[in-house]
Design a protein around this motif. Structure first.
Motif, PDB file in Angstrom:
ATOM      1  N   ALA A 245      74.885  59.986  54.898  1.00  0.00           N
ATOM      2  CA  ALA A 245      73.891  60.638  55.745  1.00  0.00           C
ATOM      3  C   ALA A 245      73.142  61.649  54.910  1.00  0.00           C
ATOM      4  CB  ALA A 245      74.556  61.330  56.928  1.00  0.00           C
ATOM      5  N   MET A 246      71.883  61.882  55.283  1.00  0.00           N
ATOM      6  CA  MET A 246      71.092  62.965  54.696  1.00  0.00           C
ATOM      7  C   MET A 246      70.467  63.727  55.841  1.00  0.00           C
ATOM      8  SD  MET A 246      70.382  59.759  53.258  1.00  0.00           S
ATOM      9  CE  MET A 246      68.609  59.461  53.282  1.00  0.00           C
ATOM     10  N   GLY A 247      70.419  65.053  55.715  1.00  0.00           N
ATOM     11  CA  GLY A 247      69.825  65.844  56.772  1.00  0.00           C
ATOM     12  C   GLY A 247      69.910  67.327  56.500  1.00  0.00           C
ATOM     13  N   HIS A 248      69.557  68.111  57.505  1.00  0.00           N
ATOM     14  CA  HIS A 248      69.589  69.566  57.409  1.00  0.00           C
ATOM     15  C   HIS A 248      71.007  70.048  57.132  1.00  0.00           C
ATOM     16  CE1 HIS A 248      69.380  73.784  58.699  1.00  0.00           C
ATOM     17  NE2 HIS A 248      68.070  73.700  58.546  1.00  0.00           N
ATOM     18  N   LYS A 249      71.134  71.044  56.293  1.00  0.00           N
ATOM     19  CA  LYS A 249      72.437  71.552  55.856  1.00  0.00           C
ATOM     20  C   LYS A 249      73.366  71.863  57.028  1.00  0.00           C
ATOM     21  CE  LYS A 249      74.598  75.335  53.252  1.00  0.00           C
ATOM     22  NZ  LYS A 249      75.536  75.640  54.340  1.00  0.00           N
ATOM     23  N   LYS A 250      72.840  72.517  58.060  1.00  0.00           N
ATOM     24  CA  LYS A 250      73.689  72.912  59.189  1.00  0.00           C
ATOM     25  C   LYS A 250      74.269  71.693  59.894  1.00  0.00           C
ATOM     26  CE  LYS A 250      73.735  75.563  63.495  1.00  0.00           C
ATOM     27  NZ  LYS A 250      72.947  76.398  64.447  1.00  0.00           N
ATOM     28  N   VAL A 251      73.436  70.680  60.096  1.00  0.00           N
ATOM     29  CA  VAL A 251      73.894  69.470  60.779  1.00  0.00           C
ATOM     30  C   VAL A 251      74.893  68.711  59.912  1.00  0.00           C
ATOM     31  CG1 VAL A 251      73.183  67.269  61.799  1.00  0.00           C
ATOM     32  CG2 VAL A 251      71.747  69.306  62.080  1.00  0.00           C
ATOM     33  N   ILE A 252      74.562  68.547  58.636  1.00  0.00           N
ATOM     34  CA  ILE A 252      75.457  67.829  57.725  1.00  0.00           C
ATOM     35  C   ILE A 252      76.805  68.536  57.619  1.00  0.00           C
ATOM     36  CG2 ILE A 252      75.793  67.168  55.301  1.00  0.00           C
ATOM     37  CD1 ILE A 252      73.880  65.327  56.810  1.00  0.00           C
ATOM     38  N   ASP A 253      76.800  69.854  57.626  1.00  0.00           N
ATOM     39  CA  ASP A 253      78.043  70.617  57.542  1.00  0.00           C
ATOM     40  C   ASP A 253      78.939  70.335  58.747  1.00  0.00           C
ATOM     41  OD1 ASP A 253      79.592  72.584  56.046  1.00  0.00           O
ATOM     42  OD2 ASP A 253      79.283  73.868  57.810  1.00  0.00           O
ATOM     43  N   LYS A 254      78.346  70.260  59.941  1.00  0.00           N
ATOM     44  CA  LYS A 254      79.136  69.967  61.142  1.00  0.00           C
ATOM     45  C   LYS A 254      79.629  68.519  61.125  1.00  0.00           C
ATOM     46  CE  LYS A 254      78.395  74.094  62.619  1.00  0.00           C
ATOM     47  NZ  LYS A 254      79.469  75.103  62.455  1.00  0.00           N
ATOM     48  N   MET A 255      78.772  67.609  60.675  1.00  0.00           N
ATOM     49  CA  MET A 255      79.201  66.216  60.574  1.00  0.00           C
ATOM     50  C   MET A 255      80.341  66.069  59.571  1.00  0.00           C
ATOM     51  SD  MET A 255      75.459  64.329  60.674  1.00  0.00           S
ATOM     52  CE  MET A 255      76.132  62.736  60.214  1.00  0.00           C
ATOM     53  N   LYS A 256      80.277  66.825  58.491  1.00  0.00           N
ATOM     54  CA  LYS A 256      81.356  66.826  57.492  1.00  0.00           C
ATOM     55  C   LYS A 256      82.689  67.187  58.133  1.00  0.00           C
ATOM     56  CE  LYS A 256      82.918  69.754  53.652  1.00  0.00           C
ATOM     57  NZ  LYS A 256      82.525  70.856  52.737  1.00  0.00           N
ATOM     58  N   SER A 257      82.692  68.191  58.991  1.00  0.00           N
ATOM     59  CA  SER A 257      83.935  68.609  59.650  1.00  0.00           C
ATOM     60  C   SER A 257      84.461  67.498  60.554  1.00  0.00           C
ATOM     61  CB  SER A 257      83.695  69.880  60.469  1.00  0.00           C
ATOM     62  OG  SER A 257      83.321  70.945  59.635  1.00  0.00           O
ATOM     63  N   ILE A 258      83.552  66.842  61.278  1.00  0.00           N
ATOM     64  CA  ILE A 258      83.978  65.756  62.171  1.00  0.00           C
ATOM     65  C   ILE A 258      84.556  64.602  61.364  1.00  0.00           C
ATOM     66  CG2 ILE A 258      83.135  64.037  63.822  1.00  0.00           C
ATOM     67  CD1 ILE A 258      80.999  66.200  64.621  1.00  0.00           C
ATOM     68  N   ILE A 259      83.849  64.192  60.314  1.00  0.00           N
ATOM     69  CA  ILE A 259      84.336  63.102  59.450  1.00  0.00           C
ATOM     70  C   ILE A 259      85.713  63.452  58.877  1.00  0.00           C
ATOM     71  CG2 ILE A 259      83.950  61.930  57.234  1.00  0.00           C
ATOM     72  CD1 ILE A 259      82.096  60.881  59.351  1.00  0.00           C
TER      73      ILE A 259
END
Length: 414
Positions: A254-268
């Motif tokens: 995935a590529m995207g805004h830092k804040k969104v990617i950071d939250k997705m990272k936690s979920i993954i």
């Protein structure tokens, strides 16, 4: 949620097909969006890198956002091929294919009870909406637009939406957004987010996992390149599964805004949906091998187009013969979109074909050809549009498939 969760309709159909094959029946299986590795093997260089990574004992946990060398390789690859600029340290996330990416995006962006706009037909959005407790806004895409949604379709609903889920090239149709069509949607999103001010914006989930597989003069467009203001509102879904015939290798990003990617990272990380480390190390090296990638893509796309064109010309011939079929010109991906306009016709045993399922069953039982109806992608069960997936097709077997279809269709009575 679990009691009402529906399994994959595509895999259900594939299971029925596999049971017929197990019983010894001859079936041409064009259902699942996968590749027969005997026909479409992994790139040799990628396979060698995977083996080398395991031989080098790259078998422990990877970082939850992906091996840094892979994130760096992805960033370079995106810049070189699409002109997109994402920071590998904070704006790129690696996962075990694109499915976990899509799920994590839904989880990160959409609260239960919030609305998601998506076109039908489209792949699996109805299930991700259910899994996250969201509310669906289904937009009926039309054949005159190659089944791609338009800004006019989306505009009446955007005021209450949290997410717009888009895919181009589209699964199941193998069609793409025009530059003008996608820009109109982007302009709509930008206008809506300006209206919202400090309130939660509407985001776009942009699945472009087939983007490298376009044919002829067809071009792939993405929201951020067309409208740089979309950068803060767009989460990309991408990976190697389709572009490199690597569905089982399970490396997506995935590529995207830092804040969104950071939250997705936690979920993954919490669901353990990262890609295996050895595969990540291997893909990083492979993406950096520009000559190998270019050589593979040239040959791979030629083989895909040969099959798509073969089926398309076959359906054109059937239509010229007066049989009630029609195909959309293939643009991208591994899919051909076909209409079997057979509702109301009678089978040799007197049964009336009434919907997509009855048409599917007739073609399967009479011609031995397995296709996926668009109702498996959220469309109405009345629809008699179908997806033909060519990842398992032998080039020299297409004429036989068309002949079997012709024989089955000629048996129907008005």
């Amino acid at each position: 949620m679990a009691e009402n969760l529906i399994g994959s309709e595509i895999l259900k159909i594939a299971g029925e097909v596999n049971e017929k094959i197990r019983k010894g029946e001859k079936v041409y299986n064009f259902t699942v969006g996968d590749f027969n590795p005997e026909i479409f093997p992994l790139p040799n260089e990628l396979k060698a890198e995977i083996i080398a990574a395991y031989n080098a004992n790259q078998s422990n946990y990877p970082p939850s956002d992906g091996v840094l060398t892979l994130r760096q390789s992805v960033a370079k690859f995106l810049t070189k091929t699409l002109g997109l600029d994402y920071n590998p340290q904070s704006e790129i996330l690696i996962a075990g294919g694109s499915r976990p990416i899509i799920y994590a995006a839904y989880r990160a962006l959409v609260n239960p009870g919030e609305y998601v706009i998506y076109p039908v037909p489209s792949w699996n959005n109805n299930h991700y909406v259910h899994l996250t407790g969201a509310k669906p806004i289904e937009v009926d895409a039309r054949p005159e637009n190659n089944f791609m949604p338009t800004a006019a379709d989306i505009k009446p609903h955007i005021g209450k939406a949290t997410l717009i889920a888009l895919c181009s090239p589209l699964n199941p149709t193998g069609t793409v957004f025009t530059k003008e069509g996608l820009k109109e949607i982007c302009d709509l999103v930008i206008e809506e987010n300006k209206r919202r001010g400090d309130k939660k914006p509407v985001y776009v989930l942009y699945d472009q996992v087939y983007w490298q597989l376009t044919f002829g003069d067809v071009q792939h467009f993405n929201p951020v390149s067309l409208c740089p203001e979309m950068r803060d509102y767009t989460v990309f879904v991408d990976g190697i599964s389709k572009a490199f015939a690597a569905t089982g290798v399970r490396v997506g990003w995935a590529m995207g805004h830092k804040k969104v990617i950071d939250k997705m990272k936690s979920i993954i990380g919490h669901v353990g949906a990262w890609a295996p480390k050895a595969e990540q190390v291997a893909v990083a090296k492979y993406l950096d091998n520009t000559a190998a990638v270019d050589t593979f893509m040239q040959t791979f796309k030629a083989k895909l187009l040969q099959r798509l064109d073969g089926f398309y010309k076959g359906f054109q011939q059937l239509e010229k013969e007066g049989l009630k079929v029609h195909a959309i010109v293939p643009q991208a991906a591994i899919y051909l979109t076909v209409l079997f306009d057979l509702k109301g016709m009678k089978t040799p045993d007197g049964k009336v074909l009434t919907n997509g399922e009855s048409v599917m069953q007739y073609i399967l039982n009479e011609a031995g050809i397995a296709l996926v109806p668009f109702y498996a992608f959220g469309a109405s069960t009345d629809s008699t549009w179908f997806r033909v997936s060519i990842g398992t097709a032998e080039a020299n077997g297409i004429d036989d498939v068309i002949a079997k279809l012709r024989a089955a269709l000629q048996k129907l009575k008005a």
